[in-house]
Design a protein around this motif. Sequence first.
Motif, PDB file in Angstrom:
ATOM      1  N   GLN A 221     126.900  46.027 150.390  1.00 14.98           N
ATOM      2  CA  GLN A 221     126.163  45.191 151.350  1.00 14.98           C
ATOM      3  C   GLN A 221     125.482  46.057 152.400  1.00 14.98           C
ATOM      4  O   GLN A 221     124.349  45.816 152.792  1.00 14.98           O
ATOM      5  CB  GLN A 221     127.120  44.217 152.029  1.00 14.98           C
ATOM      6  CG  GLN A 221     127.299  42.953 151.210  1.00 14.98           C
ATOM      7  CD  GLN A 221     128.324  42.012 151.799  1.00 14.98           C
ATOM      8  OE1 GLN A 221     128.833  42.229 152.893  1.00 14.98           O
ATOM      9  NE2 GLN A 221     128.630  40.973 151.059  1.00 14.98           N
ATOM     10  N   GLN A 222     126.198  47.098 152.813  1.00 14.03           N
ATOM     11  CA  GLN A 222     125.668  47.950 153.875  1.00 14.03           C
ATOM     12  C   GLN A 222     124.474  48.776 153.404  1.00 14.03           C
ATOM     13  O   GLN A 222     123.480  48.910 154.104  1.00 14.03           O
ATOM     14  CB  GLN A 222     126.776  48.888 154.387  1.00 14.03           C
ATOM     15  CG  GLN A 222     126.333  49.732 155.576  1.00 14.03           C
ATOM     16  CD  GLN A 222     127.448  50.641 156.067  1.00 14.03           C
ATOM     17  OE1 GLN A 222     128.605  50.526 155.635  1.00 14.03           O
ATOM     18  NE2 GLN A 222     127.097  51.540 156.974  1.00 14.03           N
TER      19      GLN A 222
ATOM     20  N   SER B 120     132.870  49.377 146.976  1.00 15.07           N
ATOM     21  CA  SER B 120     133.329  48.095 147.536  1.00 15.07           C
ATOM     22  C   SER B 120     132.149  47.209 147.903  1.00 15.07           C
ATOM     23  O   SER B 120     131.023  47.678 148.050  1.00 15.07           O
ATOM     24  CB  SER B 120     134.159  48.364 148.782  1.00 15.07           C
ATOM     25  OG  SER B 120     133.327  48.920 149.783  1.00 15.07           O
ATOM     26  N   ASP B 121     132.438  45.909 148.076  1.00 18.56           N
ATOM     27  CA  ASP B 121     131.399  44.958 148.494  1.00 18.56           C
ATOM     28  C   ASP B 121     130.809  45.362 149.838  1.00 18.56           C
ATOM     29  O   ASP B 121     129.607  45.211 150.076  1.00 18.56           O
ATOM     30  CB  ASP B 121     131.995  43.548 148.605  1.00 18.56           C
ATOM     31  CG  ASP B 121     132.343  42.985 147.220  1.00 18.56           C
ATOM     32  OD1 ASP B 121     131.895  43.605 146.225  1.00 18.56           O
ATOM     33  OD2 ASP B 121     133.052  41.977 147.149  1.00 18.56           O
ATOM     34  N   GLU B 122     131.670  45.855 150.679  1.00 23.79           N
ATOM     35  CA  GLU B 122     131.229  46.254 152.020  1.00 23.79           C
ATOM     36  C   GLU B 122     130.151  47.344 151.941  1.00 23.79           C
ATOM     37  O   GLU B 122     129.120  47.284 152.606  1.00 23.79           O
ATOM     38  CB  GLU B 122     132.444  46.775 152.785  1.00 23.79           C
ATOM     39  CG  GLU B 122     132.199  46.964 154.267  1.00 23.79           C
ATOM     40  CD  GLU B 122     133.445  47.539 154.933  1.00 23.79           C
ATOM     41  OE1 GLU B 122     133.289  48.465 155.726  1.00 23.79           O
ATOM     42  OE2 GLU B 122     134.567  47.078 154.619  1.00 23.79           O
ATOM     43  N   ILE B 123     130.420  48.326 151.085  1.00 21.17           N
ATOM     44  CA  ILE B 123     129.470  49.437 150.961  1.00 21.17           C
ATOM     45  C   ILE B 123     128.156  48.957 150.336  1.00 21.17           C
ATOM     46  O   ILE B 123     127.072  49.313 150.806  1.00 21.17           O
ATOM     47  CB  ILE B 123     130.093  50.578 150.104  1.00 21.17           C
ATOM     48  CG1 ILE B 123     131.220  51.238 150.890  1.00 21.17           C
ATOM     49  CG2 ILE B 123     129.049  51.632 149.736  1.00 21.17           C
ATOM     50  CD1 ILE B 123     132.113  52.122 150.069  1.00 21.17           C
TER      51      ILE B 123
END
Lengths: 327, 228
Positions: free
Chosen positions: B223-224, B218-221
């Motif tokens: 980015q993190q 995911s984008d969240e991962i």
Amino acid sequence: MISERMLNLTVIGGLLAVALAALVLDQPFTITLATRVAILSLAAVGLNIALGLGGLVSFGHAAFFGIGGYAMGILAYHAQTYTPLDLGLFTVAGTKSMPVIWLVAMVLSALAALLIGLLALRTSGVYFIMITLAFAQMFYYFTLSWSAYGGEDGLSIYIRNGFPGLNTLVPIQFFGICFVILCAALYLFHRLEHAPFGLALGSARQAPMRVETVGLSPMRLRLVAFVLSGAITGLAGALFADLNRFVSPTMFSWHMSGELIVLIILGGVARLIGPVIGAVLFVVLEHYLGGMTEFWKIWLGVILLLIVLFARGGVAGLLSPRKVGHD
Amino acid sequence: MSLLTLSGLTASYGATPALFGVDLEVGAGEVVALMGRNGMGKTTTVRAISRIIGSEGTLRFDGHDLHGMPSHRVARAGIGLVPEGRRCFADLTVTENLIAAARLGDWSLDRVHGLFPRLGERAGQRAASLSGGEQQMLAIGRALMTNPRLLILDEATEGLAPIVRQEIWAAIRALKAGTGMAILLIDKSLKELSTVADRAVILERGRTVWAGAMGALSDEITQQYVGV
């Protein structure tokens, strides 16, 4: 500047031409000098596999040169005295046959190179130099006290060993044998240099880790090169002993190892024809300067210094430079 | 069955620990992206797999423990490494670079030239005189000539012009489609990785913090952990 191929052909053709001219002009001593050049070249071609291709600065190649010499001396001595050679478990007869002597010289030198290499190649740099020197000196001191084969006085062979179909006592015929073997060794060196083995060996000299990561063991590559190198230098030792009809511990001395390195540096390290150019220069200086002064090696030293300072590729590099890549 | 298995792998440079527990699996024919920001242990993991540095934990390839093997045995076992920074044999020509490493198998000079026509055009040129992109192609070709079952590409497109990158990515896609070779990829281009990789493994400070299908990333991962 000339192409490398032209330089190679000129030098090797020149050596042959000198011997043939000497034959026509009835100068047998010049043929003997040319034979000496061919044999010293052969020894240095052997060393050039280890030193030039593998980057292994062996200061103990006299060990193989001497083993080849003593293989010839001992076999011929037992043949000329009609005594068997006692090997402990069994005895063998001596021989005056050059091919048999060459085979024995090469096998024994290769075995010695294998054992020395297995130990010495675990080190590098100055330690490798010292270990190879130490092994050669061990052989030197052993033969010095080996009274059964002349000890310090060495061993004389009265009649040069034989080769089927040739009269080896005729200088040009013995030169022919040495010249053909030299050409064969040069061809082997050339093939080796461009074969995957030689390419990998050269790369292992420059970047051992890169060679490892493509599945090749630098240690194994170097060991094979060292064994091949030792076998060829051993063959040269047998021929050298036959040329002089004499073997002595000096064949094992560190001076001999040093001279072989000097030949290569003079002519050009890792260059096919380098050892031959070096041997020509060495023998010519030895003969002509040696006739003028006992201290001719001082002048050899000056020339070596100039070559090292101003011609890193030796005389071959000066006459036919190579491009070197960097990354 | 997994071709390459790393589990709880730790490694250090001298007294400085670098990997604290890397878990990674690459199956036969699978393309896996090894991701993470700079300095998180991707190259160190590759160096540990190739046994350039020592490590502890589980490190198996095709059922064999790689610990105790020298680097050249690892390569012979079937792991082809294209190291960061290309590292061709500078003094050798293109062809010599390829044949020096060659082992019997499906890959030949012609096949490598088919994948990278530029290498065929520059066959007699010294590696040191090639452009960066050509050197990268040569490094990949050299690894292929060892006929690996797992190809590791460490930053294969770093510092290259966009058009050359496209050539390298096209070659990687061709390898995936045409050979069934397993590939472990380290690269900063998430866009390209997402088109070729089946799975992704993310490292953070020397540990595996995420592993899964590329589509599940995911984008969240990203980015993190990857910073994009």
